[in-house]
Design a protein around this motif. Structure first.
Motif, PDB file in Angstrom:
ATOM      1  N   GLU A 174       0.598  -6.601  -9.791  1.00 19.40           N
ATOM      2  CA  GLU A 174       1.523  -6.648  -8.662  1.00 19.40           C
ATOM      3  C   GLU A 174       2.390  -5.396  -8.624  1.00 19.40           C
ATOM      4  O   GLU A 174       2.639  -4.818  -7.553  1.00 19.40           O
ATOM      5  CB  GLU A 174       2.405  -7.895  -8.769  1.00 19.40           C
ATOM      6  N   MET A 175       2.836  -4.946  -9.803  1.00 20.52           N
ATOM      7  CA  MET A 175       3.687  -3.765  -9.874  1.00 20.52           C
ATOM      8  C   MET A 175       2.929  -2.520  -9.410  1.00 20.52           C
ATOM      9  O   MET A 175       3.476  -1.680  -8.682  1.00 20.52           O
ATOM     10  CB  MET A 175       4.190  -3.580 -11.308  1.00 20.52           C
ATOM     11  N   MET A 180       2.287   1.432  -4.881  1.00 20.84           N
ATOM     12  CA  MET A 180       1.521   2.153  -3.873  1.00 20.84           C
ATOM     13  C   MET A 180       2.099   1.906  -2.477  1.00 20.84           C
ATOM     14  O   MET A 180       2.208   2.830  -1.670  1.00 20.84           O
ATOM     15  CB  MET A 180       0.058   1.722  -3.921  1.00 20.84           C
ATOM     16  N   VAL A 181       2.482   0.659  -2.195  1.00 22.28           N
ATOM     17  CA  VAL A 181       3.079   0.345  -0.896  1.00 22.28           C
ATOM     18  C   VAL A 181       4.399   1.102  -0.721  1.00 22.28           C
ATOM     19  O   VAL A 181       4.685   1.645   0.346  1.00 22.28           O
ATOM     20  CB  VAL A 181       3.303  -1.174  -0.753  1.00 22.28           C
ATOM     21  N   ALA A 198      -0.388  -0.593   7.148  1.00 26.68           N
ATOM     22  CA  ALA A 198      -0.913   0.760   7.332  1.00 26.68           C
ATOM     23  C   ALA A 198      -1.844   1.143   6.186  1.00 26.68           C
ATOM     24  O   ALA A 198      -2.893   1.773   6.400  1.00 26.68           O
ATOM     25  CB  ALA A 198       0.239   1.757   7.429  1.00 26.68           C
ATOM     26  N   LEU A 199      -1.488   0.748   4.973  1.00 26.93           N
ATOM     27  CA  LEU A 199      -2.328   1.042   3.813  1.00 26.93           C
ATOM     28  C   LEU A 199      -3.687   0.369   3.951  1.00 26.93           C
ATOM     29  O   LEU A 199      -4.730   0.998   3.745  1.00 26.93           O
ATOM     30  CB  LEU A 199      -1.620   0.568   2.541  1.00 26.93           C
ATOM     31  N   PHE A 200      -3.674  -0.917   4.313  1.00 25.66           N
ATOM     32  CA  PHE A 200      -4.944  -1.641   4.425  1.00 25.66           C
ATOM     33  C   PHE A 200      -5.812  -1.082   5.550  1.00 25.66           C
ATOM     34  O   PHE A 200      -7.003  -0.818   5.359  1.00 25.66           O
ATOM     35  CB  PHE A 200      -4.692  -3.132   4.667  1.00 25.66           C
ATOM     36  N   VAL A 269      -0.640   7.882   4.534  1.00 20.42           N
ATOM     37  CA  VAL A 269      -1.400   6.908   3.746  1.00 20.42           C
ATOM     38  C   VAL A 269      -2.526   7.601   2.982  1.00 20.42           C
ATOM     39  O   VAL A 269      -2.765   7.308   1.803  1.00 20.42           O
ATOM     40  CB  VAL A 269      -1.973   5.808   4.651  1.00 20.42           C
ATOM     41  N   PHE A 270      -3.214   8.526   3.642  1.00 19.43           N
ATOM     42  CA  PHE A 270      -4.297   9.230   2.966  1.00 19.43           C
ATOM     43  C   PHE A 270      -3.774  10.033   1.779  1.00 19.43           C
ATOM     44  O   PHE A 270      -4.426  10.100   0.725  1.00 19.43           O
ATOM     45  CB  PHE A 270      -5.036  10.153   3.931  1.00 19.43           C
ATOM     46  N   ASP A 271      -2.593  10.630   1.922  1.00 25.55           N
ATOM     47  CA  ASP A 271      -1.989  11.370   0.806  1.00 25.55           C
ATOM     48  C   ASP A 271      -1.706  10.437  -0.371  1.00 25.55           C
ATOM     49  O   ASP A 271      -1.927  10.805  -1.528  1.00 25.55           O
ATOM     50  CB  ASP A 271      -0.691  12.040   1.256  1.00 25.55           C
TER      51      ASP A 271
END
Length: 301
Positions: A174-175, A180-181, A198-200, A269-271
Motif C-alpha cells: 500500500e505504501m 506513486m500516486v 490519471a495513473l491508471f 504520469v509518464f514521467d
C-alpha cells in the motif's frame, strides 16, 4: 582500547532512500559488501543489509525494481563517533543487538566508516565473553517464529505471527502504491483521487499500445496493487491507441473541458512511471510506441 581510526574509509557506499532494492543489491555485489548506508539530508536515516534483501524483498515477494530503500531499511541506525573505542562499539552492538555500527565524525555526524561484528572478531582485542554476549543479544530478538528472550524458534510460526507478517507485506504494498500516486499529485497538481485515475488510465493506454509480452514486463515492475487493475490492458498491440485517443480518454476520466488540457497530466504520469521502473524496461517501452505518442510524452525515440 583499540582506536577506530583503522575503520575510517575514504569511500563509503551510501544511497538515498529513493534508490531501489535492485540498485542496493547491485551496489553490494559490485563492492563486495553486506550493508548499504541510507542517507537523506541532514544525515543517515537508515541501513540496509543483504539479509534485509533476502527476507523482506525476496521472502515477501516484493518487486526489487520498484521497492525503495525507504520501504525496507532499518530506520533505527546506531552510530558511534570515530573518536570512541572498540570497547564502545562492542557495548553498542550488545545493548542494541546489532552487527554493524556506522562511524560518524563531528557535529554534522557525517559517516566516515563502518565497524562490523566480523571486524571485532578479526581484531582480537575484544574478549570471547563480550563477543558471546553480542551474539546472544541478537539471537534473543523477537521474530515471527519466536518470542523475545528465546534463542531458538518454535517448530512452527503462530497464527498471530503469520498474520503480522501478512499485514506488514500488505502495508508495504500500500505504501509503495500510495507513494506513486503522490508523485503523480506532485507532478500534475491533481488531488489524490484524480491522480489515481490519471495513473491508471495512462498506464492502461500505454500497455494497450505495447505487445502483450512487453506490457507484462512493464506491469510487473509497477506497484503490486496496480497490477491487477491493468490485467485487461495487456491484449495489444492495439493500434487504435493514438496520442489523441490517450488525451481524450484521460480528459473524459478527469472531467476536463478539452483533451488538450490533459497533455501536461499525461506527461507527468509518464514521467512518474519512467522513474518507477528500470531504465532498460523504459527503453523497450519507448521503442514500441509510435512517433506521435513519443512526441506527446516528450520522450526520445
Amino acid at each position: 582500547m583499540s582506536s577506530l581510526e583503522q575503520f575510517r574509509r575514504t569511500r563509503l557506499v551510501v544511497l538515498n532512500r529513493r534508490a531501489t532494492a535492485h540498485q542496493a543489491a547491485r551496489a553490494m555485489a559490485d563492492n563486495h559488501i553486506g550493508a548499504i548506508l541510507v542517507s537523506q539530508p541532514p544525515g543517515l536515516v537508515g541501513i540496509l543489509t543483504d539479509r534485509d534483501l533476502a527476507l523482506t524483498v525476496i521472502g515477501e515477494g516484493l518487486d526489487p525494481n520498484t521497492t525503495t530503500l525507504g520501504d525496507i531499511m532499518s530506520e533505527q541506525v546506531i552510530t558511534c563517533d570515530i573518536s570512541a573505542t572498540l570497547d564502545d562499539i562492542a557495548k553498542l552492538m550488545r545493548d542494541h543487538a546489532v552487527r554493524r555500527v556506522p562511524l560518524t565524525e563531528g557535529d554534522s555526524h557525517k559517516p566516515v566508516g563502518l565497524v562490523t561484528f566480523d571486524d571485532l572478531v578479526v581484531d582480537g582485542s575484544i574478549d570471547a565473553d563480550a563477543l558471546r554476549n553480542i551474539v546472544t543479544a541478537q539471537l534473543e530478538i523477537e521474530t515471527p517464529h519466536k518470542p523475545a528472550g528465546q534463542l531458538r524458534p518454535h517448530t512452527a510460526a503462530s497464527a498471530e505471527a503469520k498474520l503480522r507478517a501478512l499485514m506488514r507485506a500488505r502495508a508495504r504494498a500500500e505504501m509503495t502504491y500510495r507513494r506513486m500516486v503522490r508523485a503523480v499529485e506532485n507532478f500534475s497538481g491533481l488531488d489524490s483521487g484524480r491522480a489515481e485515475r490519471a495513473l491508471f488510465v495512462t498506464a492502461c493506454m500505454i500497455c494497450r499500445r505495447l505487445t502483450q509480452e512487453e506490457a507484462r514486463h512493464l506491469v510487473a515492475q509497477l506497484p503490486s496493487l496496480l497490477q491487477p487493475r491493468l490485467e485487461g490492458c495487456m491484449a495489444g498491440p492495439d493500434r487504435s491507441v493514438t496520442a489523441r485517443l490517450m488525451l481524450e480518454e484521460l480528459a473524459k476520466s478527469l472531467g476536463l473541458p478539452s483533451p488538450d488540457d490533459a497533455t501536461v497530466i499525461v506527461r507527468a504520469v509518464f514521467d512518474v512511471i519512467s522513474d518507477s521502473v528500470s531504465e532498460g524496461q523504459m527503453k523497450e517501452v519507448r521503442s514500441q510506441l509510435p512517433e506521435e505518442i513519443r512526441r506527446l510524452l516528450s520522450v526520445a525515440a
